[in-house]
Design an enzyme around this catalytic site. Structure first.
Site, short mmCIF file in Angstrom:
data_model
loop_
_atom_site.label_atom_id
_atom_site.label_comp_id
_atom_site.label_asym_id
_atom_site.label_seq_id
_atom_site.Cartn_x
_atom_site.Cartn_y
_atom_site.Cartn_z
N TYR A 34 1.07 -1.17 -0.07
CA TYR A 34 -0.03 0.10 0.18
C TYR A 34 1.02 1.30 -0.22
O TYR A 34 1.55 1.48 0.83
CB TYR A 34 -0.86 0.00 1.15
CG TYR A 34 -2.02 -1.12 1.54
CD1 TYR A 34 -2.34 -1.78 0.34
CD2 TYR A 34 -2.57 -1.51 2.61
CE1 TYR A 34 -3.20 -2.85 0.51
CE2 TYR A 34 -3.38 -2.66 2.78
CZ TYR A 34 -3.44 -3.29 1.63
OH TYR A 34 -4.58 -4.32 1.77
N HIS A 75 -0.24 -12.06 1.23
CA HIS A 75 -1.35 -11.28 0.51
C HIS A 75 -2.12 -11.80 -0.63
O HIS A 75 -3.24 -11.65 -0.74
CB HIS A 75 -0.75 -9.96 0.06
CG HIS A 75 -1.60 -8.56 0.05
ND1 HIS A 75 -1.14 -7.41 -0.04
CD2 HIS A 75 -3.14 -8.99 -0.11
CE1 HIS A 75 -2.17 -6.62 -0.11
NE2 HIS A 75 -3.23 -7.30 -0.11
N SER A 117 -13.40 -5.31 2.34
CA SER A 117 -14.45 -4.63 1.65
C SER A 117 -15.95 -5.10 2.08
O SER A 117 -16.55 -5.51 1.10
CB SER A 117 -14.34 -4.85 0.20
OG SER A 117 -13.08 -4.21 -0.47
N PRO A 118 -15.93 -5.21 3.40
CA PRO A 118 -17.25 -5.45 3.81
C PRO A 118 -18.43 -4.48 3.42
O PRO A 118 -19.69 -4.93 3.56
CB PRO A 118 -16.91 -5.32 5.19
CG PRO A 118 -15.99 -4.31 5.78
CD PRO A 118 -15.18 -4.62 4.50
N LEU A 119 -18.02 -3.26 2.84
CA LEU A 119 -18.90 -2.41 2.41
C LEU A 119 -18.96 -2.32 0.67
O LEU A 119 -19.43 -1.23 0.22
CB LEU A 119 -18.89 -1.06 2.79
CG LEU A 119 -18.88 -0.83 4.51
CD1 LEU A 119 -18.34 0.48 4.92
CD2 LEU A 119 -20.28 -1.09 5.05
N GLY A 120 -18.69 -3.46 0.34
CA GLY A 120 -18.68 -3.54 -1.05
C GLY A 120 -17.66 -2.23 -2.02
O GLY A 120 -18.28 -1.86 -2.82
N ARG A 121 -16.49 -1.97 -1.29
CA ARG A 121 -15.53 -0.77 -1.69
C ARG A 121 -16.50 0.30 -1.57
O ARG A 121 -16.25 1.30 -2.62
CB ARG A 121 -15.09 -1.27 -3.24
CG ARG A 121 -14.38 -2.30 -3.09
CD ARG A 121 -13.56 -2.43 -4.37
NE ARG A 121 -12.42 -3.33 -4.32
CZ ARG A 121 -12.68 -4.87 -4.46
NH1 ARG A 121 -13.85 -5.26 -4.40
NH2 ARG A 121 -11.71 -5.61 -4.04
N GLY A 122 -17.37 0.51 -0.63
CA GLY A 122 -18.00 1.93 -0.50
C GLY A 122 -19.32 1.94 -1.08
O GLY A 122 -20.01 2.76 -0.68
N GLY A 132 -24.21 3.95 0.38
CA GLY A 132 -24.91 4.86 -0.39
C GLY A 132 -24.15 6.10 -0.84
O GLY A 132 -24.71 6.84 -1.55
#
Length: 330
Positions: free
Chosen positions: A59, A127, A206-211, A215
């Site tokens: 990163y 990784h 990515s538990p938020l689907g990459r944001g 919403g």
């Protein structure tokens, strides 16, 4: 608003905060780097009991580990620190290869320890799986790091069920980090049952689907320079994005009924999948961190979970999660 804890792994258990913090976006990929914002976010996470920090050497490259090291200076005993090796990059960012050779494992660990400014890493992940090197050789070298006291626990990322079994036979694997969310559920077929059989914890990235599940992504897309605008992320492109935003609207409507944000509802769903699951949503903003942590106070009934399943059927998401899936172990 203080986080409770969960334990990853049974053979080599590591107790961490129930929600981790993904630090990647502080340095690269999701818009402009923000070291000051990132450090402030890490400090706020620690203040709220968010002790599980996730970084990787690639990163930045290399800059995110330094940022995390700067942020935790003087507070090392409050942190369970996870970092990764294997996606080899040059200083200019050029991707070189996936590297799982024993020599690279040892060199990468020493370099990470120096950048982080610590004497040990709590959870050290491969990784990506190097398909040219037997996993037994890679994990054998990782085991040497444990024996030397440089690493406390071992993990894999995006590994197949077979690879996990073979690795676990060499040294107990504490956790698998892989993508998992309302939008990405393929691990439920084979990988998740294998983890449960072996006593390996799950760390969803990515538990938020990459944001998108927050919403915050609109039909007009994302800012220039955001990696999600590239073909590498098909779910954010054209007709795929339009179809996926319909699903997000359904999550948003359910969240409004339950008195939380769509992102909190999506995180709560992940947390509800088991006490051996510790998601690591990423952010470089204190306000989003606080919103994420507040998700741990949301309670879902069986009826709520059923409504979510109806709103986002497992196979309804449009587009592959990566445009190039060849680096994923299968």
């Amino acid at each position: 608003m203080t986080l409770t804890t969960r334990t990853l792994g049974t053979s080599s258990p590591l107790t961490v905060s129930a929600l981790g913090l993904g630090c990647m976006g502080m340095s690269e990929f999701y818009g402009s780097p923000d070291e000051a914002g990132g450090i402030a976010t890490i400090h706020r996470a620690l203040d709220l009991g968010g002790s599980f920090l996730d970084t990787a050497d690639m990163y930045g490259p290399f800059t995110n580990e330094r940022l995390v090291g700067k942020a935790i200076a003087g507070r090392r005993d409050e942190v369970q620190l996870a970092t990764k090796f294997g996606n080899e990059r040059a200083v200019d960012g050029t991707r070189i290869r996936i590297n799982g050779t024993p020599e690279y494992v040892r060199a990468a660990c020493d370099a990470s320890l120096e950048r982080l400014g610590v004497d040990h890493i709590d959870l050290y992940y491969q990784h990506r799986v190097d398909k040219t090197v037997p996993i037994e050789e890679t994990v054998g070298a990782m085991k040497e790091l444990v024996d030397a006291g440089k690493v406390r626990h071992l993990g894999l990322s995006e590994a197949s069920a077979d690879t996990i079994r073979r690795a676990h036979a060499v040294h107990p694997i504490t956790a698998l980090q892989t993508e998992y969310s309302l939008f990405t559920r393929d691990i439920e077929d084979e990988i998740l049952p294998t983890l449960r059989e072996l006593g390996v914890g799950l760390v969803p990235y990515s538990p938020l689907g990459r944001g998108i599940l927050t919403g915050a992504v609109g039909a007009d897309g994302l800012a220039a320079g955001d990696s999600r605008t590239t073909a590498y992320f098909p779910r954010f492109q054209g007709d795929n994005l339009a179809a996926n935003l319909v699903l997000v609207d359904r999550v948003t409507a359910l969240a409004a009924r339950l008195g939380c944000t769509p992102g909190q509802l999506a995180l709560t769903w992940v947390l509800a999948q088991g006490d051996d699951v510790v998601p690591i949503p990423g952010t470089k903003r204190v306000r989003y961190l606080e919103e994420n942590i507040a998700a741990t106070d949301v309670v879902l009934t069986e009826a709520d979970l059923a409504d979510l399943a109806d709103a986002v059927p497992r196979d309804a998401v449009a587009g592959a999660r990566y445009g190039d899936m060849t680096t994923i172990d299968a």
